[in-house]
Design a protein around this motif. Structure first.
Motif, short mmCIF file in Angstrom:
data_model
loop_
_atom_site.label_atom_id
_atom_site.label_comp_id
_atom_site.label_asym_id
_atom_site.label_seq_id
_atom_site.Cartn_x
_atom_site.Cartn_y
_atom_site.Cartn_z
N SER A 72 0.77 -1.07 -0.08
CA SER A 72 0.09 0.07 -0.13
C SER A 72 0.84 1.16 -0.04
CB SER A 72 -0.82 0.12 1.20
OG SER A 72 -1.18 1.16 1.69
N GLY A 73 0.57 2.43 -0.68
CA GLY A 73 1.07 3.68 -0.75
C GLY A 73 2.41 3.62 -1.67
N CYS A 74 2.53 2.58 -2.36
CA CYS A 74 3.74 2.32 -3.19
C CYS A 74 3.63 2.86 -4.64
CB CYS A 74 4.38 1.11 -3.29
SG CYS A 74 4.97 0.73 -1.71
N GLY A 75 2.69 3.63 -4.95
CA GLY A 75 2.34 4.21 -6.50
C GLY A 75 1.67 3.29 -7.32
N LYS A 76 0.92 2.26 -6.78
CA LYS A 76 0.00 1.58 -7.75
C LYS A 76 -0.85 2.38 -8.48
CE LYS A 76 -1.49 -1.40 -4.62
NZ LYS A 76 -0.88 -1.02 -3.48
N SER A 77 -1.44 3.33 -7.93
CA SER A 77 -2.80 4.03 -8.58
C SER A 77 -2.09 5.18 -9.73
CB SER A 77 -3.48 4.99 -7.69
OG SER A 77 -3.76 4.37 -6.49
N THR A 78 -0.98 5.81 -9.17
CA THR A 78 -0.27 6.54 -10.12
C THR A 78 0.07 5.76 -11.48
OG1 THR A 78 0.74 7.66 -8.04
CG2 THR A 78 1.62 8.18 -10.26
N ARG A 217 2.17 11.67 1.90
CA ARG A 217 0.69 11.47 1.95
C ARG A 217 -0.14 11.45 3.04
NH1 ARG A 217 -2.08 6.12 -0.69
NH2 ARG A 217 -1.58 5.36 1.30
N THR A 377 11.05 6.81 -12.12
CA THR A 377 9.70 6.18 -11.55
C THR A 377 8.70 6.48 -12.82
OG1 THR A 377 9.01 7.89 -10.17
CG2 THR A 377 10.06 5.99 -9.24
N1 LIG Z 1 6.91 7.86 -8.24
C1 LIG Z 1 6.55 8.65 -7.27
N2 LIG Z 1 7.45 9.76 -6.84
C2 LIG Z 1 7.07 10.40 -5.60
N3 LIG Z 1 6.19 10.03 -4.97
C3 LIG Z 1 5.39 9.18 -5.30
C4 LIG Z 1 5.56 8.39 -6.46
N4 LIG Z 1 4.49 7.70 -6.52
C5 LIG Z 1 3.75 7.86 -5.16
N5 LIG Z 1 4.22 8.61 -4.54
C6 LIG Z 1 3.54 9.15 -3.55
O1 LIG Z 1 3.07 8.04 -2.61
C7 LIG Z 1 1.68 8.25 -2.28
C8 LIG Z 1 0.92 6.96 -2.89
O2 LIG Z 1 0.89 6.47 -4.07
P1 LIG Z 1 -0.39 6.06 -4.88
O3 LIG Z 1 -1.73 6.45 -4.26
O4 LIG Z 1 -0.11 6.02 -6.27
O5 LIG Z 1 -0.04 4.54 -4.15
P2 LIG Z 1 -0.93 3.07 -3.85
O6 LIG Z 1 -0.08 2.17 -3.87
O7 LIG Z 1 -2.04 3.09 -4.97
O8 LIG Z 1 -1.49 3.36 -2.57
P3 LIG Z 1 -2.72 2.50 -1.70
O9 LIG Z 1 -2.64 1.28 -2.18
O10 LIG Z 1 -2.27 2.97 -0.54
O11 LIG Z 1 -4.01 3.25 -2.38
C9 LIG Z 1 1.27 9.27 -3.12
O12 LIG Z 1 0.35 10.26 -2.63
C10 LIG Z 1 2.54 10.25 -3.27
O13 LIG Z 1 2.83 11.20 -2.47
#
Ligand SMILES: Nc1ncnc2c1ncn2[C@@H]1O[C@H](COP(=O)(O)OP(=O)(O)OP(=O)(O)O)[C@@H](O)[C@H]1O
Ligand SMILES: O=C(CO)[C@H](O)[C@H](O)COP(=O)(O)O
Length: 409
Positions: A72-78, A217, A377
């Motif tokens: 979780s919070g590792c950038g999957k949504s991005t 975040r 990234t």
């Molecule tokens: N490539 C990146 N560089 C810098 N910060 C990033 C990057 N990708 C993600 N983040 C940071 O990490 C946070 C979480 O990203 P994201 O929502 O894409 O992750 P996630 O894996 O989908 O999270 P979750 O599973 O908790 O919903 C973002 O709000 C941002 O602050």
């Protein structure tokens, strides 16, 4: 007792029919999917009832399935936003559905979040003393059955894990898309689910970087304290190490995010060293290379054509092994000052599966506001998105050429 009446023809692929369990004759072009309907009990642990037998013709419109694993919070949504943008069209939650749905649908892709297969809700996990990362808190049988059904062209009623309430909500209908992405904690954990994947990616974020992103975040946007963020990462770590991290050995591509090596003893975590680890010999996937395929190359592109402020940018490319597999690794340490100059780097990369010169740069400029757009990234996520488009096109064109060929499922 089967609950086949719960399916409407609308919820099924046009080539499918439903029957209660009986002897169904399977012809050469037919597939049979045994489908369990799950009762959705609020606050409960979910159970199965059924089965219904759904029989479908094997058409040429089968779904390509991509797995994306990360904590979780590792950038999957991005990453998902970059990927769906490569295919065109915006990704949105199902229209008129549960406002807390985790699903995103665009013209070509449907992204489902594997949190929806939590078998224990928040209270259930607390009572049993398990985390969401623990396989005992997840229903892998249902995950397998439903991903298999979608891959075979059959719509399913997928449960929803509601992150707002912490409960299991009534299911939502997922129709078979052209590309299904299953993203979450465990897309490669269960061998049966793993075997359904046409391509798999693992986002490997080092602890230092994960902590920096979480702080950014969860402190800035969600009002959590530094101590609670640290405690939550620590509490998850044993299960992360046991169940999530080992999946990276199965991934076809890994994006590894580490602190920079360009600044001695850097502890700010702002400048990143990112490695794209690409498995050799994967069907429909040929690794990207820098200058010369198979050579080992270090490249500092800063100078006349690329503006670099301190600490600069360094690329590295070469063959390697990763968990006993032959791989190619492309690495970028540092960050871009001017995104439009990325075209200079793009012109030295090969096998990036672009449709026109400059497509990577165009995608990066389009999403300049996404996190990671100025470093490896964003660059590597964009390139992997293009490789997935290419893989999809190769799979579908080979199916058109040989419609009766057996599929992986
Ligand atoms: N490539 C990146 N560089 C810098 N910060 C990033 C990057 N990708 C993600 N983040 C940071 O990490 C946070 C979480 O990203 P994201 O929502 O894409 O992750 P996630 O894996 O989908 O999270 P979750 O599973 O908790 O919903 C973002 O709000 C941002 O602050
Ligand atoms: O690891 C996670 C994947 O996103 C979540 O922590 C898990 O899904 C539980 O969610 P919540 O904390 O909302 O109950």
């Amino acid at each position: 007792m089967a609950v086949c009446s719960a399916y409407t023809t609308q919820s099924l692929h046009s080539t499918c029919s439903i029957s209660t369990p009986a002897k169904t004759h399977l012809g050469f072009h037919q597939k049979q999917v045994v489908f369990y309907r799950r009762s959705s009990k609020r606050g409960g642990s979910g159970s199965s009832s059924g089965p219904c037998v759904i029989t479908c013709s094997a058409g040429d419109s089968q779904t390509v399935v991509i797995g994306l694993a990360a904590d979780s919070g590792c950038g999957k949504s991005t990453f998902m936003r970059r990927l769906t943008s490569v295919f065109g069209g915006a990704a949105e939650p199902p229209k008129g559905g549960n406002p807390d749905s985790n699903t995103l649908i665009s013209d070509m892709t449907t992204v489902i979040c594997l949190d929806d297969y939590h078998s224990l809700d928040r209270t259930g996990r607390k009572e049993k003393g398990v985390t969401a990362l623990d396989p005992r808190a997840n229903d892998f049988d249902l995950m397998y059955e439903q991903v298999k059904a979608i891959k075979s062209g059959v719509a399913v009623d997928k449960p929803i894990y509601n992150h707002v309430t912490g409960l299991l909500d009534p299911p939502e209908l997922i129709k078979p898309p052209k590309i299904l992405v299953i993203e979450g904690l465990h897309p490669m954990f269960d061998e049966r689910v793993r075997d359904l994947l046409d391509f798999s990616i693992y986002l490997d974020i080092s602890n230092e970087v994960k902590f920096a992103w979480k702080i950014q975040r969860d402190m800035a946007e969600r009002g959590h304290s530094l101590e609670s963020i640290r405690a939550s990462i620590e509490a998850r770590k044993p299960d992360f190490d046991a169940y999530i991290d080992p999946q990276k050995k199965y991934a076809d591509a890994v994006i590894e995010v580490l602190p920079t090596q360009l600044i001695p003893d850097d502890n700010e975590g702002k400048v990143l060293r990112v490695r794209l680890i690409m498995k050799e010999g994967v069907k429909h996937f040929s690794p990207v290379y820098l200058f010369d395929e198979g050579s080992t190359i270090s490249w500092i592109p800063c100078g006349r054509k690329l503006t670099c402020s301190y600490p600069g940018i360094k690329f590295h490319y070469g063959p390697d092994t990763y968990f006993g597999n032959e791989v190619s690794i492309l690495e970028m340490d540092g960050q871009f000052d001017r995104l439009d100059e990325l075209i200079y780097v793009e012109s030295h990369l090969s096998n990036i599966s672009t449709r026109f010169y400059g497509e990577v740069t165009q995608q990066m400029l389009k999403h300049a506001d996404f996190p990671g757009s100025n470093n490896g990234t964003g660059l590597f996520q964009t390139i992997v998105g293009l490789k997935i488009r290419d893989l999809y096109e190769q799979i579908t064109s080979s199916k058109t050429a040989a419609p009766l060929e057996a599929t992986k499922a």
